[in-house]
Design an enzyme around this catalytic site. Sequence first.
Site, PDB file in Angstrom:
ATOM      1  N   ASP A  67       0.993  -1.280  -0.162  1.00 46.39           N
ATOM      2  CA  ASP A  67       0.056  -0.010  -0.032  1.00 46.39           C
ATOM      3  C   ASP A  67       0.957   1.403   0.001  1.00 46.39           C
ATOM      4  O   ASP A  67       2.167   1.169   0.254  1.00 46.39           O
ATOM      5  CB  ASP A  67      -0.973  -0.027   1.257  1.00 46.39           C
ATOM      6  CG  ASP A  67      -0.316  -0.670   2.387  1.00 46.39           C
ATOM      7  OD1 ASP A  67       0.900  -0.619   2.591  1.00 46.39           O
ATOM      8  OD2 ASP A  67      -1.155  -0.945   3.360  1.00 46.39           O
ATOM      9  N   ASN A 136      -7.715  -2.754  14.306  1.00 49.41           N
ATOM     10  CA  ASN A 136      -9.176  -2.957  13.876  1.00 49.41           C
ATOM     11  C   ASN A 136      -9.184  -4.225  12.815  1.00 49.41           C
ATOM     12  O   ASN A 136     -10.239  -4.622  12.376  1.00 49.41           O
ATOM     13  CB  ASN A 136      -9.983  -1.909  12.923  1.00 49.41           C
ATOM     14  CG  ASN A 136      -9.059  -1.521  11.685  1.00 49.41           C
ATOM     15  OD1 ASN A 136      -8.284  -2.253  11.340  1.00 49.41           O
ATOM     16  ND2 ASN A 136      -9.672  -0.309  11.357  1.00 49.41           N
ATOM     17  N   HIS A 138      -7.554  -4.966  10.258  1.00 47.22           N
ATOM     18  CA  HIS A 138      -7.095  -4.497   8.662  1.00 47.22           C
ATOM     19  C   HIS A 138      -5.930  -5.288   8.192  1.00 47.22           C
ATOM     20  O   HIS A 138      -4.802  -5.197   9.077  1.00 47.22           O
ATOM     21  CB  HIS A 138      -7.313  -3.097   8.126  1.00 47.22           C
ATOM     22  CG  HIS A 138      -6.031  -2.183   8.730  1.00 47.22           C
ATOM     23  ND1 HIS A 138      -6.138  -0.939   8.988  1.00 47.22           N
ATOM     24  CD2 HIS A 138      -4.485  -2.393   8.794  1.00 47.22           C
ATOM     25  CE1 HIS A 138      -5.051  -0.379   9.217  1.00 47.22           C
ATOM     26  NE2 HIS A 138      -4.116  -1.318   9.169  1.00 47.22           N
ATOM     27  N   GLU A 143     -10.036  -1.877   5.181  1.00 48.55           N
ATOM     28  CA  GLU A 143     -10.509  -1.487   6.318  1.00 48.55           C
ATOM     29  C   GLU A 143     -12.060  -2.257   6.838  1.00 48.55           C
ATOM     30  O   GLU A 143     -12.305  -2.685   5.635  1.00 48.55           O
ATOM     31  CB  GLU A 143     -10.937   0.138   6.238  1.00 48.55           C
ATOM     32  CG  GLU A 143      -9.551   0.916   6.303  1.00 48.55           C
ATOM     33  CD  GLU A 143      -8.941   1.143   7.467  1.00 48.55           C
ATOM     34  OE1 GLU A 143      -8.764   0.149   8.386  1.00 48.55           O
ATOM     35  OE2 GLU A 143      -8.387   2.197   7.875  1.00 48.55           O
TER      36      GLU A 143
HETATM   37  C1  F6R Z   1       1.378  -1.352   5.990  1.00 46.12           C
HETATM   38  C2  F6R Z   1      -0.046  -2.114   6.025  1.00 46.12           C
HETATM   39  C3  F6R Z   1      -0.753  -1.750   7.391  1.00 46.12           C
HETATM   40  C4  F6R Z   1      -0.168  -2.355   8.595  1.00 46.12           C
HETATM   41  C5  F6R Z   1      -0.992  -1.962   9.700  1.00 46.12           C
HETATM   42  C6  F6R Z   1      -0.289  -2.085  11.192  1.00 46.12           C
HETATM   43  O1  F6R Z   1       1.692  -1.710   4.961  1.00 46.12           O
HETATM   44  O2  F6R Z   1      -0.478  -2.437   5.069  1.00 46.12           O
HETATM   45  O3  F6R Z   1      -1.738  -3.009   7.294  1.00 46.12           O
HETATM   46  O4  F6R Z   1       0.470  -3.414   8.444  1.00 46.12           O
HETATM   47  O5  F6R Z   1      -1.634  -1.076   9.837  1.00 46.12           O
HETATM   48  O6  F6R Z   1       0.576  -1.221  11.278  1.00 46.12           O
HETATM   49  P1  F6R Z   1       1.917  -1.154  12.235  1.00 46.12           P
HETATM   50  O7  F6R Z   1       2.743  -2.051  12.190  1.00 46.12           O
HETATM   51  O8  F6R Z   1       2.443   0.353  12.445  1.00 46.12           O
HETATM   52  O9  F6R Z   1       1.243  -1.148  13.648  1.00 46.12           O
END
Ligand code: F6R
Length: 243
Positions: A67, A136, A138, A143
């Site tokens: 992403d 959450n 994701h 989301e």
């Molecule tokens: C990042 C991504 C997100 C993160 C998630 C957790 O490329 O796709 O799904 O893996 O938001 O983020 P952190 O690791 O910062 O807690």
Amino acid sequence: MRLIKAKDFEDMSRIAANIIAAQIVLKPDCVLGLATGSSPVGIYKNLVEKYEKGNISFAEVTSVNLDEYKGLDHDNDQSYYYFMNQHLFSKVDIDPANTHVPDGLREDVEEACKEYDEIIAATGGVDIQLLGIGRNGHIGFNEPSDHFELGTHCVKLTEDTINANKRFFAKEEDVPRYAFSMGIGNIMRAKKVLLIASGEDKAWAVKNMIEGTVNTQVQGSVLQLHQDVVVVADEAARSMLEA
Ligand code: F6R
């Protein structure tokens, strides 16, 4: 789903880096699906060390990232392109032409998403997809929703995600409200999935991903339907699991 019980963030990073390194050793021209955020930072550090010691080479590796924030350019230090260069690409022998991160500046969203799906397809398929998980549930920036998006799409980030990610920005207003993300279909097509989780704030998501019903409100729960998923979670992230 196989659960590997790590002790803490360091242990999780070491175990997950070993799994990715093994993939590179077994198939030097493999396709890595990569993630950003705080969870994989220790993994990239471990992989750089293995590269520096001469144990692995990225010379034939291709990568596709999950992403990117919409509106951030490559020089923005909060863009995921910048993150990948900072933590991995500039430190190993990967060919920049073989690295792919969605372009956050594209105005024609539909065309950008279609092209990213074509890039993923042209790699021949992801061998191992690294995933973090949002509080959450994701994965990527898929989301909570009433459906699973299949392909790359542009998503409106939830308040919870904006809140969780504001720690990286000077002000909450600076957190982009939209992002490009691979879809659940892209993720499910990876041959192997490696999901990492560390810290108490991930415990709810880990519990619902592993022990909940498969549902679109916890997008990570769809991984229960994938045939080769390894979850590496530390003690705090496992704290709500029954088993
Ligand atoms: C990042 C991504 C997100 C993160 C998630 C957790 O490329 O796709 O799904 O893996 O938001 O983020 P952190 O690791 O910062 O807690």
